[in-house]
Design a protein around this motif. Sequence first.
Motif: not given
Length: 182
Positions: A129-130, A132-136
């Motif tokens: 997810a990181r 893909r930029g979806k998890y911060k």
Amino acid sequence: MAVIGYARVSTTGQSLDAQLKALADCDKVFQEKESGAKDDRPQLQLMLEFVREGDHVRVTKLDRLARNTRHLLEIAEFLQAKGVSLQILNLGINTKTPTGKLMLTMVGAIATFERELMLERQAEGIALARLRGKYKGRKPTAMLKKKEVVPLLEQGIPKPEIARRVGISLSSVQRIAKSNKE
């Protein structure tokens, strides 16, 4: 001989009702809302001190008592040394018998293995997810309260009291105090 129950949930939002219903026939039930990852749970310690030779400790599920094999076996050995049997209701395990002792060890090891696999899959999912930029990650909420904490520290108010007033953990107050000194 007494039957002693132990019930636990991880968070204050969870309910003990189902466990307490299953343990209704116990002579005494120790209950708490604490993370299973903690070995030093107050009610667990009280229960372990309370039980006497010939007693039976009863829990509804294995994960209510311990989260890893090491802790489970420590508890089981402690109870055995006191002459106390352990019953896990949903698995039908009773350590009064040699088979029950064997099953407890095997099931505890499998449960630990499953938990480690789950944590590994979770870490892999977060890493993907990181990418893909979806998890911060979660927002650093405690550090957002730095403006409230620093003046209280400067007034000399004890850190536990600051944590209570501001609504953050003591370790967060300590981190803020450390970062403020630097």
